[in-house]
Design a protein around this motif. Structure first.
Motif, PDB file in Angstrom:
ATOM      1  N   ARG A 113      47.005  13.930 -12.793  1.00 20.90           N
ATOM      2  CA  ARG A 113      47.493  14.873 -11.793  1.00 20.90           C
ATOM      3  C   ARG A 113      47.560  14.244 -10.403  1.00 20.90           C
ATOM      4  O   ARG A 113      47.884  14.907  -9.433  1.00 20.90           O
ATOM      5  CB  ARG A 113      46.589  16.104 -11.736  1.00 20.90           C
ATOM      6  CG  ARG A 113      46.617  16.950 -13.000  1.00 20.90           C
ATOM      7  CD  ARG A 113      45.731  18.185 -12.854  1.00 20.90           C
ATOM      8  NE  ARG A 113      45.911  19.099 -13.957  1.00 20.90           N
ATOM      9  CZ  ARG A 113      45.261  19.023 -15.111  1.00 20.90           C
ATOM     10  NH1 ARG A 113      44.385  18.054 -15.288  1.00 20.90           N
ATOM     11  NH2 ARG A 113      45.489  19.884 -16.087  1.00 20.90           N
ATOM     12  N   GLY A 114      47.227  12.975 -10.318  1.00 20.27           N
ATOM     13  CA  GLY A 114      47.146  12.322  -9.019  1.00 20.27           C
ATOM     14  C   GLY A 114      48.506  12.087  -8.392  1.00 20.27           C
ATOM     15  O   GLY A 114      49.535  12.047  -9.075  1.00 20.27           O
ATOM     16  N   PRO A 115      48.541  11.917  -7.094  1.00 15.66           N
ATOM     17  CA  PRO A 115      49.798  11.699  -6.361  1.00 15.66           C
ATOM     18  C   PRO A 115      50.433  10.336  -6.638  1.00 15.66           C
ATOM     19  O   PRO A 115      51.589  10.108  -6.277  1.00 15.66           O
ATOM     20  CB  PRO A 115      49.368  11.804  -4.895  1.00 15.66           C
ATOM     21  CG  PRO A 115      47.912  11.421  -4.896  1.00 15.66           C
ATOM     22  CD  PRO A 115      47.369  11.937  -6.194  1.00 15.66           C
ATOM     23  N   GLU A 127      54.501  21.290 -15.599  1.00 15.52           N
ATOM     24  CA  GLU A 127      54.331  22.234 -14.502  1.00 15.52           C
ATOM     25  C   GLU A 127      53.060  23.068 -14.694  1.00 15.52           C
ATOM     26  O   GLU A 127      52.296  23.289 -13.751  1.00 15.52           O
ATOM     27  CB  GLU A 127      55.555  23.149 -14.422  1.00 15.52           C
ATOM     28  CG  GLU A 127      55.575  24.019 -13.174  1.00 15.52           C
ATOM     29  CD  GLU A 127      56.878  24.764 -13.024  1.00 15.52           C
ATOM     30  OE1 GLU A 127      57.234  25.094 -11.886  1.00 15.52           O
ATOM     31  OE2 GLU A 127      57.544  25.021 -14.049  1.00 15.52           O
ATOM     32  N   GLU A 128      52.829  23.507 -15.928  1.00 16.31           N
ATOM     33  CA  GLU A 128      51.628  24.290 -16.223  1.00 16.31           C
ATOM     34  C   GLU A 128      50.364  23.472 -15.978  1.00 16.31           C
ATOM     35  O   GLU A 128      49.335  24.006 -15.554  1.00 16.31           O
ATOM     36  CB  GLU A 128      51.663  24.766 -17.681  1.00 16.31           C
ATOM     37  CG  GLU A 128      52.722  25.820 -17.966  1.00 16.31           C
ATOM     38  CD  GLU A 128      52.947  26.033 -19.454  1.00 16.31           C
ATOM     39  OE1 GLU A 128      52.208  25.388 -20.257  1.00 16.31           O
ATOM     40  OE2 GLU A 128      53.842  26.807 -19.827  1.00 16.31           O
ATOM     41  N   ALA A 129      50.442  22.170 -16.266  1.00 15.76           N
ATOM     42  CA  ALA A 129      49.280  21.298 -16.093  1.00 15.76           C
ATOM     43  C   ALA A 129      49.175  20.735 -14.682  1.00 15.76           C
ATOM     44  O   ALA A 129      48.278  19.944 -14.397  1.00 15.76           O
ATOM     45  CB  ALA A 129      49.356  20.148 -17.098  1.00 15.76           C
ATOM     46  N   ASP A 130      50.097  21.149 -13.809  1.00 13.37           N
ATOM     47  CA  ASP A 130      50.103  20.686 -12.421  1.00 13.37           C
ATOM     48  C   ASP A 130      50.249  19.172 -12.341  1.00 13.37           C
ATOM     49  O   ASP A 130      49.564  18.499 -11.571  1.00 13.37           O
ATOM     50  CB  ASP A 130      48.819  21.143 -11.701  1.00 13.37           C
ATOM     51  CG  ASP A 130      48.936  21.029 -10.186  1.00 13.37           C
ATOM     52  OD1 ASP A 130      50.072  21.094  -9.689  1.00 13.37           O
ATOM     53  OD2 ASP A 130      47.902  20.857  -9.509  1.00 13.37           O
ATOM     54  N   MET A 131      51.149  18.638 -13.173  1.00 11.82           N
ATOM     55  CA  MET A 131      51.426  17.203 -13.177  1.00 11.82           C
ATOM     56  C   MET A 131      52.810  16.948 -12.600  1.00 11.82           C
ATOM     57  O   MET A 131      53.733  17.734 -12.839  1.00 11.82           O
ATOM     58  CB  MET A 131      51.307  16.630 -14.593  1.00 11.82           C
ATOM     59  CG  MET A 131      49.886  16.700 -15.131  1.00 11.82           C
ATOM     60  SD  MET A 131      49.748  16.091 -16.819  1.00 11.82           S
ATOM     61  CE  MET A 131      48.009  16.415 -17.145  1.00 11.82           C
TER      62      MET A 131
END
Length: 382
Positions: free
Chosen positions: A248-250, A276-280
């Motif tokens: 999930r890192g930038p 998107e659900e995993a905020d990736m």
């Protein structure tokens, strides 16, 4: 000058993960992005999970190896491709990566050696559900901070397996923390002997049934293996959480590769929703083998136009050539319209994620020169 979407990703991210369904050109896209970054001066590592014979051939390597192999700069020079950086390729060795974790997280060297020599470990280290995907993430996280590389491009298996990356850390922890695992740990007493007397009667009945099929020695070995593996659980659990956070890192971006066919688009959209659900971070969609409308597609052409073009080029063709050219032109117009229609679904669901269209090339991409040409298309598009 404003950089194109993929040029921005290669410049600003540390890790690019290429995902997509089988047969859409994902491996070739990963290799072309690697070449583009190496040309621009980056020290690039292209990491693949599958043996990827096509990737090896495209880079001029005999085969992909689990050791990092740097592509000889002379290959780029011979292909007329300027190289300001370097390109290294590596194939994931699932078992070796698992072995390294065992050594790292075992409380003692003796316990590590004991587990590594366990016959069941030889099987589990390559076949436990989610192991390959999790170890790929482990390797990715390990090389992400390697100072020898500026950019890592990960070529994943087809989407059905690539989706497992998102769940791999949780799946591995769940497997190690399962009720069945706990049964075996409880049954393996401190004396090192396997006993069914201290676990639930129903569980003991099931295990005795398994024992009659496999032999008691198998259950003994299984219990010993799981008890030893349980010694590592804390380290694995902590590491799995770190791996999950790293995704999930930038520094990481996912490039979602597809064709214009509806099944491929649906698969890549499913993966995009999961990300998107995993905020990736979704970096871009790449649509390979996209059919563009012919230059005169809107105007249309006639047989007279075809005859005139043949004459201007002093071509000697069969009498029916103008009619066949007309039919080919009509087919090209129809294919382009169909691809554009299919792509509307992706455009509506992309949520501002850039879409890169790559026109169908006249030949397969099988060497560094053609990879460089594809790199130009990818980098200049969008």
């Amino acid at each position: 000058m404003t950089l194109s979407p993929l040029a921005q990703l290669l410049e600003s991210r540390r890790v690019i993960v290429a995902v997509g369904a089988g047969g859409v050109g994902k491996t070739t896209t990963a290799a072309a992005l690697s070449v583009a970054a190496a040309r621009a001066g980056k020290r690039v590592l292209c990491l693949t999970i599958d043996p990827a014979k096509r990737l090896a051939e495209s880079l001029g390597l005999g085969e992909m190896r689990s050791e990092a192999v740097t592509v000889n700069p002379k290959r780029f020079a011979d292909a007329g491709v300027p190289l300001a950086g370097s390109l290294t390729a590596m194939m994931l060795d699932t078992k070796r990566t698992f072995d390294e974790l065992i050594i790292k997280y075992s409380s003692t060297k003796d316990k590590a050696d004991k587990l590594l020599s366990n016959k069941l470990y030889q099987y589990v280290s390559t076949s436990l559900a989610g192991t390959q995907e999790y170890m790929a993430m482990e390797k990715l996280v390990a090389v992400k901070d390697d100072p020898r590389y500026d950019l890592i491009v990960l070529d994943t298996p087809p989407t059905a397996n690539a989706l497992d990356f998102l769940d791999a850390p949780e799946r591995l922890v769940t497997a190690l923390d399962s009720t069945t695992m706990k049964w075996f740990v409880d049954a393996f007493q401190k004396s090192g002997k396997f006993s069914l007397n201290i676990i639930a009667k129903s569980a003991a009945t099931i295990l005795r049934g398994i024992g009659r099929i496999t032999g008691g020695g198998f259950l003994e070995a299984m219990a010993e293996f799981i008890a030893d593996l349980n010694d590592l659980f804390g380290g694995f659990k902590e590491r799995a959480l770190r791996v999950e956070q790293a995704l999930r890192g930038p520094e990481i971006a996912f490039v979602l590769v597809t064709s214009a066919s509806p099944p491929s688009i649906q698969e890549v959209l499913y993966f995009a929703r999961r990300l998107e659900e995993a905020d990736m971070p979704r970096g871009a969609f790449v649509v390979n083998r996209f059919h563009m409308a012919p230059r005169l597609g809107a105007k249309g052409v006639t047989e007279e136009d075809a005859k005139k073009s043949i004459s201007e080029r002093s071509l000697v063709l069969d009498d029916d050539a103008p009619a066949r050219i007309l039919r080919a032109h009509a087919d090209a117009v129809q294919l382009a319209a169909l691809d554009a229609h299919h792509l509307r679904v992706l455009e509506e669901a992309s949520r501002a994620t850039p879409i890169i269209r790559v026109v169908e090339l006249e030949t397969d991409v099988h060497d560094i020169r053609l990879l460089s040409r594809l790199a130009d298309i990818l980098i200049r598009s969008g």
